[in-house]
Design a protein around this motif. Structure first.
Motif, PDB file in Angstrom:
ATOM      1  N   LEU A 132     -16.984  -0.447  -7.047  1.00  0.00           N
ATOM      2  CA  LEU A 132     -15.698  -0.247  -6.376  1.00  0.00           C
ATOM      3  C   LEU A 132     -14.733  -1.356  -6.798  1.00  0.00           C
ATOM      4  O   LEU A 132     -15.174  -2.481  -7.087  1.00  0.00           O
ATOM      5  CB  LEU A 132     -15.896  -0.292  -4.862  1.00  0.00           C
ATOM      6  CG  LEU A 132     -16.769   0.827  -4.288  1.00  0.00           C
ATOM      7  CD1 LEU A 132     -17.162   0.520  -2.852  1.00  0.00           C
ATOM      8  CD2 LEU A 132     -16.031   2.158  -4.357  1.00  0.00           C
ATOM      9  N   PRO A 133     -13.440  -1.068  -6.801  1.00  0.00           N
ATOM     10  CA  PRO A 133     -12.493  -2.127  -7.188  1.00  0.00           C
ATOM     11  C   PRO A 133     -12.619  -3.322  -6.250  1.00  0.00           C
ATOM     12  O   PRO A 133     -12.776  -3.160  -5.043  1.00  0.00           O
ATOM     13  CB  PRO A 133     -11.122  -1.453  -7.005  1.00  0.00           C
ATOM     14  CG  PRO A 133     -11.385   0.006  -6.939  1.00  0.00           C
ATOM     15  CD  PRO A 133     -12.785   0.187  -6.436  1.00  0.00           C
ATOM     16  N   ALA A 134     -12.563  -4.524  -6.806  1.00  0.00           N
ATOM     17  CA  ALA A 134     -12.658  -5.741  -5.989  1.00  0.00           C
ATOM     18  C   ALA A 134     -11.314  -6.447  -5.929  1.00  0.00           C
ATOM     19  O   ALA A 134     -11.086  -7.297  -5.069  1.00  0.00           O
ATOM     20  CB  ALA A 134     -13.711  -6.678  -6.562  1.00  0.00           C
ATOM     21  N   ILE A 135     -10.451  -6.116  -6.875  1.00  0.00           N
ATOM     22  CA  ILE A 135      -9.090  -6.660  -6.888  1.00  0.00           C
ATOM     23  C   ILE A 135      -8.161  -5.455  -6.940  1.00  0.00           C
ATOM     24  O   ILE A 135      -8.350  -4.561  -7.773  1.00  0.00           O
ATOM     25  CB  ILE A 135      -8.835  -7.532  -8.144  1.00  0.00           C
ATOM     26  CG1 ILE A 135      -9.910  -8.613  -8.308  1.00  0.00           C
ATOM     27  CG2 ILE A 135      -7.426  -8.125  -8.108  1.00  0.00           C
ATOM     28  CD1 ILE A 135      -9.936  -9.681  -7.252  1.00  0.00           C
ATOM     29  N   ARG A 136      -7.214  -5.405  -6.045  1.00  0.00           N
ATOM     30  CA  ARG A 136      -6.282  -4.281  -6.074  1.00  0.00           C
ATOM     31  C   ARG A 136      -4.863  -4.818  -6.217  1.00  0.00           C
ATOM     32  O   ARG A 136      -4.576  -5.936  -5.807  1.00  0.00           O
ATOM     33  CB  ARG A 136      -6.368  -3.461  -4.783  1.00  0.00           C
ATOM     34  CG  ARG A 136      -7.718  -2.829  -4.619  1.00  0.00           C
ATOM     35  CD  ARG A 136      -7.701  -1.786  -3.530  1.00  0.00           C
ATOM     36  NE  ARG A 136      -9.060  -1.310  -3.304  1.00  0.00           N
ATOM     37  CZ  ARG A 136      -9.386  -0.101  -2.866  1.00  0.00           C
ATOM     38  NH1 ARG A 136      -8.454   0.783  -2.593  1.00  0.00           N
ATOM     39  NH2 ARG A 136     -10.647   0.230  -2.693  1.00  0.00           N
ATOM     40  N   LYS A 137      -4.013  -3.977  -6.781  1.00  0.00           N
ATOM     41  CA  LYS A 137      -2.596  -4.337  -6.847  1.00  0.00           C
ATOM     42  C   LYS A 137      -1.897  -3.646  -5.696  1.00  0.00           C
ATOM     43  O   LYS A 137      -2.052  -2.435  -5.518  1.00  0.00           O
ATOM     44  CB  LYS A 137      -1.989  -3.907  -8.178  1.00  0.00           C
ATOM     45  CG  LYS A 137      -0.613  -4.488  -8.387  1.00  0.00           C
ATOM     46  CD  LYS A 137      -0.110  -4.231  -9.786  1.00  0.00           C
ATOM     47  CE  LYS A 137       0.832  -3.048  -9.755  1.00  0.00           C
ATOM     48  NZ  LYS A 137       1.433  -2.716 -11.012  1.00  0.00           N
ATOM     49  N   ASN A 138      -1.182  -4.415  -4.896  1.00  0.00           N
ATOM     50  CA  ASN A 138      -0.409  -3.811  -3.823  1.00  0.00           C
ATOM     51  C   ASN A 138       0.832  -3.169  -4.447  1.00  0.00           C
ATOM     52  O   ASN A 138       1.679  -3.855  -4.997  1.00  0.00           O
ATOM     53  CB  ASN A 138      -0.016  -4.882  -2.799  1.00  0.00           C
ATOM     54  CG  ASN A 138       0.717  -4.281  -1.626  1.00  0.00           C
ATOM     55  OD1 ASN A 138       1.631  -3.477  -1.778  1.00  0.00           O
ATOM     56  ND2 ASN A 138       0.310  -4.651  -0.441  1.00  0.00           N
ATOM     57  N   GLU A 139       0.901  -1.834  -4.358  1.00  0.00           N
ATOM     58  CA  GLU A 139       1.973  -1.106  -5.047  1.00  0.00           C
ATOM     59  C   GLU A 139       3.346  -1.502  -4.524  1.00  0.00           C
ATOM     60  O   GLU A 139       4.327  -1.470  -5.257  1.00  0.00           O
ATOM     61  CB  GLU A 139       1.774   0.406  -4.884  1.00  0.00           C
ATOM     62  CG  GLU A 139       0.486   0.938  -5.526  1.00  0.00           C
ATOM     63  CD  GLU A 139       0.389   0.617  -7.011  1.00  0.00           C
ATOM     64  OE1 GLU A 139       1.435   0.468  -7.664  1.00  0.00           O
ATOM     65  OE2 GLU A 139      -0.757   0.497  -7.514  1.00  0.00           O
ATOM     66  N   LYS A 140       3.422  -1.874  -3.235  1.00  0.00           N
ATOM     67  CA  LYS A 140       4.736  -2.164  -2.665  1.00  0.00           C
ATOM     68  C   LYS A 140       5.220  -3.562  -3.033  1.00  0.00           C
ATOM     69  O   LYS A 140       6.387  -3.770  -3.269  1.00  0.00           O
ATOM     70  CB  LYS A 140       4.688  -1.993  -1.148  1.00  0.00           C
ATOM     71  CG  LYS A 140       4.429  -0.539  -0.780  1.00  0.00           C
ATOM     72  CD  LYS A 140       4.873  -0.182   0.608  1.00  0.00           C
ATOM     73  CE  LYS A 140       4.894   1.340   0.741  1.00  0.00           C
ATOM     74  NZ  LYS A 140       4.904   1.822   2.096  1.00  0.00           N
ATOM     75  N   SER A 141       4.297  -4.527  -3.080  1.00  0.00           N
ATOM     76  CA  SER A 141       4.740  -5.907  -3.339  1.00  0.00           C
ATOM     77  C   SER A 141       4.404  -6.359  -4.755  1.00  0.00           C
ATOM     78  O   SER A 141       4.855  -7.416  -5.182  1.00  0.00           O
ATOM     79  CB  SER A 141       4.053  -6.856  -2.349  1.00  0.00           C
ATOM     80  OG  SER A 141       2.656  -6.854  -2.577  1.00  0.00           O
ATOM     81  N   ASN A 142       3.597  -5.546  -5.468  1.00  0.00           N
ATOM     82  CA  ASN A 142       3.156  -5.907  -6.820  1.00  0.00           C
ATOM     83  C   ASN A 142       2.180  -7.078  -6.856  1.00  0.00           C
ATOM     84  O   ASN A 142       1.818  -7.545  -7.926  1.00  0.00           O
ATOM     85  CB  ASN A 142       4.364  -6.242  -7.714  1.00  0.00           C
ATOM     86  CG  ASN A 142       4.571  -5.156  -8.733  1.00  0.00           C
ATOM     87  OD1 ASN A 142       3.653  -4.373  -8.996  1.00  0.00           O
ATOM     88  ND2 ASN A 142       5.761  -5.106  -9.298  1.00  0.00           N
ATOM     89  N   GLU A 143       1.774  -7.582  -5.691  1.00  0.00           N
ATOM     90  CA  GLU A 143       0.836  -8.711  -5.669  1.00  0.00           C
ATOM     91  C   GLU A 143      -0.581  -8.208  -5.955  1.00  0.00           C
ATOM     92  O   GLU A 143      -0.934  -7.096  -5.579  1.00  0.00           O
ATOM     93  CB  GLU A 143       0.806  -9.360  -4.287  1.00  0.00           C
ATOM     94  CG  GLU A 143       2.088 -10.020  -3.876  1.00  0.00           C
ATOM     95  CD  GLU A 143       2.114 -10.268  -2.375  1.00  0.00           C
ATOM     96  OE1 GLU A 143       2.492 -11.368  -1.997  1.00  0.00           O
ATOM     97  OE2 GLU A 143       1.756  -9.362  -1.600  1.00  0.00           O
ATOM     98  N   ARG A 144      -1.386  -9.075  -6.544  1.00  0.00           N
ATOM     99  CA  ARG A 144      -2.811  -8.772  -6.669  1.00  0.00           C
ATOM    100  C   ARG A 144      -3.517  -9.326  -5.436  1.00  0.00           C
ATOM    101  O   ARG A 144      -3.194 -10.402  -4.942  1.00  0.00           O
ATOM    102  CB  ARG A 144      -3.384  -9.363  -7.941  1.00  0.00           C
ATOM    103  CG  ARG A 144      -2.814  -8.690  -9.155  1.00  0.00           C
ATOM    104  CD  ARG A 144      -3.715  -8.777 -10.366  1.00  0.00           C
ATOM    105  NE  ARG A 144      -3.132  -8.007 -11.459  1.00  0.00           N
ATOM    106  CZ  ARG A 144      -3.382  -6.721 -11.682  1.00  0.00           C
ATOM    107  NH1 ARG A 144      -4.215  -6.072 -10.923  1.00  0.00           N
ATOM    108  NH2 ARG A 144      -2.809  -6.085 -12.677  1.00  0.00           N
ATOM    109  N   VAL A 145      -4.461  -8.551  -4.948  1.00  0.00           N
ATOM    110  CA  VAL A 145      -5.083  -8.831  -3.661  1.00  0.00           C
ATOM    111  C   VAL A 145      -6.598  -8.902  -3.832  1.00  0.00           C
ATOM    112  O   VAL A 145      -7.185  -8.069  -4.542  1.00  0.00           O
ATOM    113  CB  VAL A 145      -4.709  -7.706  -2.659  1.00  0.00           C
ATOM    114  CG1 VAL A 145      -5.359  -7.953  -1.316  1.00  0.00           C
ATOM    115  CG2 VAL A 145      -3.202  -7.595  -2.515  1.00  0.00           C
TER     116      VAL A 145
END
Ligand code: FE2
Length: 333
Positions: A232-245
């Motif tokens: 499963l993805p462990a790092i995601r990009k927040n589409e709204k803020s463009n931050e990596r999470v």
């Protein structure tokens, strides 16, 4: 922006990127506390403003609303925000359902802490929003510390770039052995019957197949099944803020998934099957504690979290703590 809510400060708040965390809202202190009906109307009329503020601040604590008396009232508040209801399927904690969308927070023993995690990050479609409501605060401890997980991502990338790169490229797999029935003595004791809302081995196998998990029946006294998720993805990009999470349950599984059936350090692995580095997990957990905010629960508090950008945990407690929770998905996301 005109709101039916006023901003107040609490001692435990921190400031990140010029925003307080969490934002704390309450009613106009020059007026009486609103009735439950008035409060739910405020949530309805201010819905888009509240969701916009949540995107900016990542967590909002609604404080002072003693008009919310129980789980049924809490259900009305959650309903007023008009997000998509989401059942608790696939999560690890033992919980009691109150209404279709409200259930108790993790019922694991009061002496146990629950490490930081994004809610249900081990399932393919986690909730986007998470609500907590304090029906009865504990007499000691029992906070629900929260943190902004893009800060964890950035700090870990600085210190352990290879580790983060590996997480981004291979993802993580979670391994959990579930008994047939709930085991309330364990923080991750939810049985396979209630986890997947099924009653036979064939049913649970079908659910696991749908999620792409593999499984082995242990043929033990608990009729338990050892499950391994797909990567499963462990790092995601927040589409709204463009931050990596840092969107995963690595630390939670590594530190917290211990019971008679499971060992935390074997409960999570890189997508290629390699176990996680103990030193990095320890550093990551300590960093999370440093940047977290732990406020003392008050009766009537409602905490709204953007589960895409914040993590939460639970401290041990004394007394009869009753915190309820609700999950939701943003229909526009
Ligand atoms: Fe949780």
């Amino acid at each position: 922006m005109t709101l039916n809510f006023n901003t107040i400060a609490i001692a435990e708040q921190k400031v990140f990127n010029e925003h307080v965390f969490p934002l704390v809202l309450t009613y106009d202190c020059n007026k009486d506390m609103p009735s439950l009906d008035t409060l739910t109307n405020h949530f309805k009329t201010d819905r888009s403003s509240i969701l916009h503020l949540l995107q900016q601040y990542k967590a909002i604590l609604f404080r002072g609303y003693n008009c919310i008396k129980d789980g049924y009232d809490f259900d009305k508040v959650v309903t007023a925000l008009n997000l998509n209801e989401m059942p608790y399927i696939g999560g690890a904690a033992v919980r009691t359902q109150i209404t279709s969308k409200v259930f108790t927070a993790n019922e694991s023993p009061s002496t146990e802490s629950i490490p930081f995690h994004h809610e249900m990050s081990q399932v393919p479609q986690p909730p986007t929003h998470l609500f907590f409501y304090c029906e009865s605060p504990p007499t000691y401890g029992g906070q629900t510390p929260i943190l902004i997980s893009s800060i964890v991502y950035n700090a870990m990338l600085d210190k352990y770039p290879d580790f983060i790169t590996k997480l981004e490229t291979t993802g993580v797999k979670y391994v959990r052995t579930l008994p047939e029935y709930d085991d309330a003595s364990s923080a991750i004791g939810r049985g396979w019957r209630s986890t997947y809302n099924v009653s036979t081995r064939e049913d649970v196998e079908r659910e696991l197949d749908i999620m792409g998990s593999t499984y082995v029946w242990m043929n033990d006294a608990d009729n338990s099944v050892k499950t391994t998720t797909k990567a499963l993805p462990a790092i995601r990009k927040n589409e709204k803020s463009n931050e990596r999470v840092f969107f995963n349950s690595c630390v939670a599984a590594y530190k917290g998934w211990n019971d008679s059936r499971n060992r935390g350090h074997k409960a999570v692995m890189h997508g290629d099957g390699a176990y996680l580095d103990p030193e990095i997990m320890g550093e990551c957990a300590a960093f999370m504690d440093d940047i977290s905010v732990a406020f003392t629960w008050c009766t009537g508090d409602v905490l709204l979290l953007d589960n895409r950008t914040t993590m939460h945990s639970r401290r041990p407690f004394e007394g009869s703590r009753r915190i309820l929770a609700s999950l939701a998905r943003d229909p526009e996301n």
